[in-house]
Write a protein that holds these residues in place. Structure first.
Motif, PDB file in Angstrom:
ATOM      1  N   PHE A 219     -16.428   9.489 -10.877  1.00  0.00           N
ATOM      2  CA  PHE A 219     -17.074   8.073 -11.535  1.00  0.00           C
ATOM      3  C   PHE A 219     -16.224   6.288 -10.626  1.00  0.00           C
ATOM      4  CE2 PHE A 219     -16.166   3.655 -14.017  1.00  0.00           C
ATOM      5  CZ  PHE A 219     -17.110   4.068 -14.797  1.00  0.00           C
ATOM      6  N   MET A 220     -15.004   7.039 -10.716  1.00  0.00           N
ATOM      7  CA  MET A 220     -14.203   6.101  -9.372  1.00  0.00           C
ATOM      8  C   MET A 220     -13.295   6.844  -9.500  1.00  0.00           C
ATOM      9  SD  MET A 220     -11.480   4.336  -8.604  1.00  0.00           S
ATOM     10  CE  MET A 220     -10.718   3.516  -9.892  1.00  0.00           C
ATOM     11  N   ILE A 221     -12.959   7.241  -7.928  1.00  0.00           N
ATOM     12  CA  ILE A 221     -11.082   8.404  -7.479  1.00  0.00           C
ATOM     13  C   ILE A 221     -11.303   7.049  -6.335  1.00  0.00           C
ATOM     14  CG2 ILE A 221     -11.315  10.765  -6.325  1.00  0.00           C
ATOM     15  CD1 ILE A 221     -11.216  11.053  -9.079  1.00  0.00           C
ATOM     16  N   GLU A 222      -9.674   7.317  -6.599  1.00  0.00           N
ATOM     17  CA  GLU A 222      -8.699   6.884  -5.342  1.00  0.00           C
ATOM     18  C   GLU A 222      -8.242   8.130  -4.935  1.00  0.00           C
ATOM     19  OE1 GLU A 222      -8.828   2.780  -7.068  1.00  0.00           O
ATOM     20  OE2 GLU A 222      -6.419   3.698  -7.445  1.00  0.00           O
ATOM     21  N   ALA A 223      -8.053   8.550  -4.098  1.00  0.00           N
ATOM     22  CA  ALA A 223      -7.149   9.932  -3.112  1.00  0.00           C
ATOM     23  C   ALA A 223      -5.993   9.168  -1.936  1.00  0.00           C
ATOM     24  CB  ALA A 223      -8.315  11.103  -2.885  1.00  0.00           C
ATOM     25  N   TYR A 224      -5.376  10.162  -2.200  1.00  0.00           N
ATOM     26  CA  TYR A 224      -4.841   9.639  -1.095  1.00  0.00           C
ATOM     27  C   TYR A 224      -4.229  11.297  -0.192  1.00  0.00           C
ATOM     28  CZ  TYR A 224       0.802   9.751   1.154  1.00  0.00           C
ATOM     29  OH  TYR A 224       0.999   9.275   2.375  1.00  0.00           O
ATOM     30  N   PHE A 225      -4.487  11.448   1.038  1.00  0.00           N
ATOM     31  CA  PHE A 225      -4.383  12.473   1.570  1.00  0.00           C
ATOM     32  C   PHE A 225      -2.683  12.246   2.829  1.00  0.00           C
ATOM     33  CE2 PHE A 225      -8.830  13.125   0.480  1.00  0.00           C
ATOM     34  CZ  PHE A 225      -9.090  13.709   0.759  1.00  0.00           C
ATOM     35  N   ARG A 226      -2.330  13.146   3.119  1.00  0.00           N
ATOM     36  CA  ARG A 226      -1.090  13.013   3.959  1.00  0.00           C
ATOM     37  C   ARG A 226      -0.488  14.233   4.801  1.00  0.00           C
ATOM     38  NH1 ARG A 226       3.225  11.008   6.130  1.00  0.00           N
ATOM     39  NH2 ARG A 226       2.943   8.590   5.116  1.00  0.00           N
ATOM     40  N   THR A 227      -0.998  14.181   5.987  1.00  0.00           N
ATOM     41  CA  THR A 227      -0.931  15.476   6.834  1.00  0.00           C
ATOM     42  C   THR A 227       0.649  16.311   6.777  1.00  0.00           C
ATOM     43  OG1 THR A 227      -0.165  14.447   8.992  1.00  0.00           O
ATOM     44  CG2 THR A 227      -2.629  14.409   8.554  1.00  0.00           C
TER      45      THR A 227
ATOM     46  N   MET B  87     -18.172   7.317   0.967  1.00  0.00           N
ATOM     47  CA  MET B  87     -17.358   6.566   1.059  1.00  0.00           C
ATOM     48  C   MET B  87     -16.365   5.951   1.914  1.00  0.00           C
ATOM     49  SD  MET B  87     -15.079  10.501   2.498  1.00  0.00           S
ATOM     50  CE  MET B  87     -16.249  11.694   1.538  1.00  0.00           C
ATOM     51  N   ASN B  88     -14.643   4.649   1.124  1.00  0.00           N
ATOM     52  CA  ASN B  88     -13.915   4.294   2.135  1.00  0.00           C
ATOM     53  C   ASN B  88     -13.219   4.849   2.111  1.00  0.00           C
ATOM     54  OD1 ASN B  88     -16.108   2.710   0.707  1.00  0.00           O
ATOM     55  ND2 ASN B  88     -15.150   1.358   0.204  1.00  0.00           N
ATOM     56  N   ILE B  89     -12.322   4.303   3.678  1.00  0.00           N
ATOM     57  CA  ILE B  89     -11.122   5.490   4.090  1.00  0.00           C
ATOM     58  C   ILE B  89     -10.707   4.055   4.699  1.00  0.00           C
ATOM     59  CG2 ILE B  89     -10.461   6.523   5.676  1.00  0.00           C
ATOM     60  CD1 ILE B  89     -12.576   8.778   5.513  1.00  0.00           C
ATOM     61  N   TYR B  90      -9.576   4.232   4.198  1.00  0.00           N
ATOM     62  CA  TYR B  90      -8.075   3.388   4.809  1.00  0.00           C
ATOM     63  C   TYR B  90      -6.925   4.134   4.408  1.00  0.00           C
ATOM     64  CZ  TYR B  90     -11.139   0.813   1.491  1.00  0.00           C
ATOM     65  OH  TYR B  90     -11.742   0.902   0.037  1.00  0.00           O
ATOM     66  N   PRO B  91      -7.017   4.604   6.147  1.00  0.00           N
ATOM     67  CA  PRO B  91      -5.812   4.856   7.315  1.00  0.00           C
ATOM     68  C   PRO B  91      -4.866   4.009   7.265  1.00  0.00           C
ATOM     69  CG  PRO B  91      -7.387   4.132   8.629  1.00  0.00           C
ATOM     70  CD  PRO B  91      -8.142   4.004   7.686  1.00  0.00           C
ATOM     71  N   SER B  92      -3.797   5.222   7.823  1.00  0.00           N
ATOM     72  CA  SER B  92      -2.211   4.723   7.903  1.00  0.00           C
ATOM     73  C   SER B  92      -2.414   4.998   9.684  1.00  0.00           C
ATOM     74  CB  SER B  92      -1.013   5.983   7.563  1.00  0.00           C
ATOM     75  OG  SER B  92      -1.895   6.468   7.660  1.00  0.00           O
ATOM     76  N   ASP B  93      -1.660   3.281  10.089  1.00  0.00           N
ATOM     77  CA  ASP B  93      -1.787   3.427  11.251  1.00  0.00           C
ATOM     78  C   ASP B  93      -0.789   4.785  12.334  1.00  0.00           C
ATOM     79  OD1 ASP B  93      -2.311   0.791  10.754  1.00  0.00           O
ATOM     80  OD2 ASP B  93      -0.041   0.111  10.887  1.00  0.00           O
TER      81      ASP B  93
ATOM     82  N   ALA C 294       1.101  -1.698   0.214  1.00  0.00           N
ATOM     83  CA  ALA C 294      -0.167  -0.269  -0.005  1.00  0.00           C
ATOM     84  C   ALA C 294       0.996   1.176  -0.252  1.00  0.00           C
ATOM     85  CB  ALA C 294      -0.947   0.001   1.226  1.00  0.00           C
ATOM     86  N   GLY C 295       0.735   1.613  -0.816  1.00  0.00           N
ATOM     87  CA  GLY C 295       1.481   2.904  -1.151  1.00  0.00           C
ATOM     88  C   GLY C 295       1.186   4.331  -1.754  1.00  0.00           C
ATOM     89  N   THR C 296       1.599   5.094  -2.461  1.00  0.00           N
ATOM     90  CA  THR C 296       1.479   6.347  -3.509  1.00  0.00           C
ATOM     91  C   THR C 296       2.761   5.837  -4.405  1.00  0.00           C
ATOM     92  OG1 THR C 296       2.510   7.791  -2.690  1.00  0.00           O
ATOM     93  CG2 THR C 296       1.017   7.958  -1.971  1.00  0.00           C
TER      94      THR C 296
ATOM     95  N   GLY D 138      -2.407   7.364  12.125  1.00  0.00           N
ATOM     96  CA  GLY D 138      -3.225   8.232  11.334  1.00  0.00           C
ATOM     97  C   GLY D 138      -2.655   9.764  10.384  1.00  0.00           C
ATOM     98  N   LYS D 139      -1.738   9.758  10.047  1.00  0.00           N
ATOM     99  CA  LYS D 139      -0.765  11.145   9.701  1.00  0.00           C
ATOM    100  C   LYS D 139      -1.346  10.852   7.967  1.00  0.00           C
ATOM    101  CE  LYS D 139       3.292  11.764  12.673  1.00  0.00           C
ATOM    102  NZ  LYS D 139       4.383  11.562  12.670  1.00  0.00           N
ATOM    103  N   ALA D 140      -1.984   9.671   7.611  1.00  0.00           N
ATOM    104  CA  ALA D 140      -2.245   9.854   6.055  1.00  0.00           C
ATOM    105  C   ALA D 140      -3.403   8.557   5.701  1.00  0.00           C
ATOM    106  CB  ALA D 140      -1.002   8.791   4.999  1.00  0.00           C
ATOM    107  N   ALA D 141      -4.167   8.510   4.399  1.00  0.00           N
ATOM    108  CA  ALA D 141      -4.926   7.864   4.062  1.00  0.00           C
ATOM    109  C   ALA D 141      -5.185   7.685   2.963  1.00  0.00           C
ATOM    110  CB  ALA D 141      -6.397   8.630   4.886  1.00  0.00           C
ATOM    111  N   PHE D 142      -5.619   6.436   2.372  1.00  0.00           N
ATOM    112  CA  PHE D 142      -6.575   6.638   1.331  1.00  0.00           C
ATOM    113  C   PHE D 142      -7.638   6.831   1.216  1.00  0.00           C
ATOM    114  CE2 PHE D 142      -2.884   3.326  -0.954  1.00  0.00           C
ATOM    115  CZ  PHE D 142      -2.151   4.480  -1.294  1.00  0.00           C
ATOM    116  N   VAL D 143      -8.577   6.997   0.275  1.00  0.00           N
ATOM    117  CA  VAL D 143     -10.057   7.073   0.217  1.00  0.00           C
ATOM    118  C   VAL D 143     -10.638   6.651  -1.322  1.00  0.00           C
ATOM    119  CG1 VAL D 143     -11.883   8.955   0.946  1.00  0.00           C
ATOM    120  CG2 VAL D 143      -9.689   9.087   2.460  1.00  0.00           C
TER     121      VAL D 143
END
Lengths: 141, 141, 141
Positions: C113-121, C1-7, B37-39, C9-14
């Protein structure tokens, strides 16, 4: 420029000054942040654009110049070492009034209107660029 | 390929070998780095481009092929699990000699000239892709 | 939405829900993740696109509308504070059936339609946006 560092010193947001050069501003930010290896990404707008296309047959960068205000739809790249100094390598996409997107390898000659950049250090030894004759570019050794 | 890992093992720069397949090289890098899992993000240049457009009515990827040297103005995506293996999902923008940008969903058939990629692990459970019939794609469950 | 957080808590896939608004979905994700300062990037596809071009002379955003299914070839931006709330600023590139790429500043009116996002604090104090009269935009102070 305005710098907004992370608490751990490993990342920062940067707003470049209006009227500054985009590549120059990103390079100055990397130097101020002390980044020798890291990623950079940015969005915003510019008053003109100078990118380049690397022509593999002549091994020369051919400039592409657009003399109008554009949105920077993406700017993505890295910082590594070249000649012992932090070197910013960034590619840019830019959209015009009709939404058409143009892009290439960022060189000097792009005037910042408003740019929001993000830097993150790799946190490890920096790749070092050296000229590789068969490619014609200074690439990571 | 050349790999430049971070000290904490959570990120890496990667330079892909000239002549390798872009999607194949990114996938091999993710495997070597052990990323589930990563970017991933990359810039550089290619000797040709094969991307695809997902046609929602037929639920088929339609290939788009450009037979010329192009700058990769951005390459952005992620690594997650599909059939128990690391799966790289990347979209690409590419600029030609006139700076016009073309792009789509990266598939096999793009020849690396020079690519600099960056991987960062999510650091958490990997999303798992499974076919969702109404969309026609393997999406994160 | 589906959220897949990092352990940490600083990042997540959505993964955004089909049929939701792209900018609205990214903003909702940032709120759910509690991100006041961070980066966001995404790829995927949309059923239509509404971006905008900021016209510096009038200081107005002019909408650009494309009424067709498109690949989101890149989506890049940040989260910061505006009026005390997390504010998502994202620029988008989108490719059509011929691979031509269009883009600009993302506004409301783009259907996922289908979006895969990544967030990082960022992991530090959030930049705060305030209107700067000479630019005509709310920029980081």
């Amino acid at each position: 420029m305005n710098i907004y560092p992370s608490d751990d010193g490993k990342a920062a947001f940067v707003r470049l000054a209006r009227g500054s050069d985009l590549l120059g501003g990103l390079t100055e930010a990397a130097e101020k942040l002390g980044i020798e290896a890291g990623t950079v990404q940015a969005i915003g707008a510019v008053d003109d654009l100078t990118v380049a296309f690397f022509e593999p047959e002549t091994k020369e960068y051919e400039p592409i110049r657009i003399e109008e205000h554009l949105e920077i739809t993406s700017s993505l790249g890295n910082v590594s070492l070249k000649d012992g100094q932090p070197f910013v390598h960034v590619h840019v996409n830019a959209g015009d009034r009709q939404g058409r997107v143009f892009g290439g390898h960022l060189v000097e000659g792009t005037t910042v209107f408003m740019i929001e950049a993000y830097f993150r250090t790799l946190g490890g030894p920096a790749p070092v660029r050296e000229l590789e004759d068969d490619i014609g570019l200074a690439v990571w050794q």
